[in-house]
Design an enzyme around this catalytic site. Sequence first.
Site, PDB file in Angstrom:
ATOM      1  N   ASP A  27       0.849  -1.180   0.000  1.00  0.00           N
ATOM      2  CA  ASP A  27       0.000   0.000   0.000  1.00  0.00           C
ATOM      3  C   ASP A  27       0.898   1.248   0.000  1.00  0.00           C
ATOM      4  O   ASP A  27       2.131   1.162   0.123  1.00  0.00           O
ATOM      5  CB  ASP A  27      -0.999  -0.004   1.163  1.00  0.00           C
ATOM      6  CG  ASP A  27      -2.235   0.838   0.839  1.00  0.00           C
ATOM      7  OD1 ASP A  27      -2.163   1.692  -0.070  1.00  0.00           O
ATOM      8  OD2 ASP A  27      -3.277   0.660   1.505  1.00  0.00           O
ATOM      9  N   GLU A  41     -10.830   6.735   4.078  1.00  0.00           N
ATOM     10  CA  GLU A  41      -9.853   6.117   4.982  1.00  0.00           C
ATOM     11  C   GLU A  41     -10.026   6.622   6.419  1.00  0.00           C
ATOM     12  O   GLU A  41     -11.142   6.845   6.881  1.00  0.00           O
ATOM     13  CB  GLU A  41      -8.422   6.329   4.448  1.00  0.00           C
ATOM     14  CG  GLU A  41      -8.243   5.723   3.052  1.00  0.00           C
ATOM     15  CD  GLU A  41      -6.800   5.698   2.585  1.00  0.00           C
ATOM     16  OE1 GLU A  41      -5.920   5.247   3.334  1.00  0.00           O
ATOM     17  OE2 GLU A  41      -6.547   6.108   1.433  1.00  0.00           O
TER      18      GLU A  41
END
Length: 612
Positions: free
Chosen positions: A310, A503
């Site tokens: 990521d 997020e």
Amino acid sequence: MKSRKIMAIAALAFAVALLSFTGCSNNEVIGKDTDDVPTYKNPDASVNDRVEDLLGRMTLAEKVGQMAQPDQDFLESDEDITKYYLGSVLSGGSSDPPSNSPEAWTNMYERYQKMAMKTRLQIPLVYGVDAVHGHSNVIGAVIFPHNIGLGATRNPSLVEEVSKITAREVAGTGITWTFAPCVAVPRDERWGRTYEGYSEDPALVGELGAASVRGLQGDFSETGNIISCTKHYVGDGGTVGGQDQGDTQVSEQELRDVHLVPYRDAIEAGTKTIMASYSSWNGEKLHGHAYLMNDILKGELGFQGFIISDYRAIDQLEGTYKEQIVKSINAGIDMVMIPDRFKEFISLLTESVEEGAISEERIDDAVTRILRVKVESGLFEHPFVDPSLSAEIGSDAHRQVARQAVRESMVLLKNEGDVLPLSKDIGRIHVAGKNADDIGNQCGGWTIDWQGGSGNITVGTTILEGIRQVAGEGTEVTYSRDGDGADGADVGIVVIGETPYAEGEGDTQSLALSSLDGQALNNVRSAGIPMVVVLVSGRPMIIGRELNNWDAFLAAWLPGTEGAGVADVIFGDYNPTGKLSYTWPRTMEQIPINVGDDNINPLFPYGYGLSY
Ligand code: BGC
Ligand code: BGC
């Protein structure tokens, strides 16, 4: 694809003929021929032969370059791509070209790809974006409901179609890779990424995730097929308190039963890439977890594609950057989403190989995996855009499918006195609420910008505009954001809920309705008319006793650009079929609350949803 293959073969035959004509002996022709069209560029050679041939020609610098993925925002110049043999570039959540149009995206992509084509071996770049609900960074692309809404449809063939269209719009800008589907199994609604998961139930997530992989990738026989990236491996939805990038404290059995399930399905459906999760499992970060990546994913589950890190995630491991690189690559990461310090990354990774901290075999394995995906997906044959696809971006045909997805994602949770569906002969409807006339709010996060945004961020139909379109000719539709002026209307429709986030920015301890929403509800209620409430949100919210004041209640999730799909349900052009893919809590204290837990007393159970 087929016809291009034939053209390539024809070109090859022509070259051979030309060489024979110039008087070479047969042997020389064959020798020359192999030099002119190396095996790795020959579409008729087997994938293994092509990859092996290419790997055999590569220097360490070229191999290391394949493993690096900077964000285009951080390239100092386009020449970096050529100079460092970069294998991949991404556009992160807000990494758009200066003028954000499909043409600008295509031009940016092709500019970068041309730089890769200037390298000695001409290995094409694989370019990645977060097309997580449509080509969602691009102004003018169709935006589909976020996964939580698709989960409520329970319809894998629809999800496959939605993903196929997403792929065609992405490919319409030349790009060949999306960081989707997200197969998180969110178990705690406090998590800001709850809406990225189809369901709290692993089986449903697996079924729809696999459908999405099939839709995105097809069998790579069409230029409209792109590479999927199943994410975030593994346990991202199980963190304590729903904390983003947190720690999933569960036994191995529970990790397998809840969070690993969708990966099995996605791999079976052929997903070519998998992204590691920022989160930890019992205190150990996934990005350094050799057991979960090497042993389980690549070993036990037999995953043949490549694992990407990521965004800036290996940097969260312990130690120096060099130690972080060594740890993550040895644990199974094949490509690193860097995204900024790629020069440092490249020199430290090279040093680590030269010093023996990372073996050459490990590098060859990582690069083989990356090249295999590039070959299998047809990238060598089609490094540039297929212009016929560009014309499809945001087309009516695509918007029709999105509208159908919206209809099927709506969950009818209350309908007292059959107030819905509204008659098209109704005299006057008053629409209110901050989410009634706001494209940005109904799209949510990961739309145009990383965090999304309120207001007129892209092309589409708001819920209010949809109501105006679908209502009968004789019906008057009035609107006020705060609900003022509802008096005298036959019915009020109040569209409330969340505003965009992505997020960790969406992590919260309170899912109560805002005071702005309370005001709109009160104003419409004081008009003494039947009240329909539409909730636009990335997760169930705590509505408490408010529900008693509402005659009808529809969960619309984050529907995207096609607000008319909401109106189709309100007026009964579509009889609702959506079913909750998450358990709906009464209070914050009940969270986490999931189907199958003992002694739960939810407001609405998993699977609930009314029809007319
Ligand atoms: C997110 C990923 C995303 C990546 C690239 C990360 O912060 O966790 O889901 O694909 O950024 O934008
Ligand atoms: C990027 C996102 C990324 C995030 C990670 C943002 O600046 O645009 O793609 O997911 O940073 O924190």
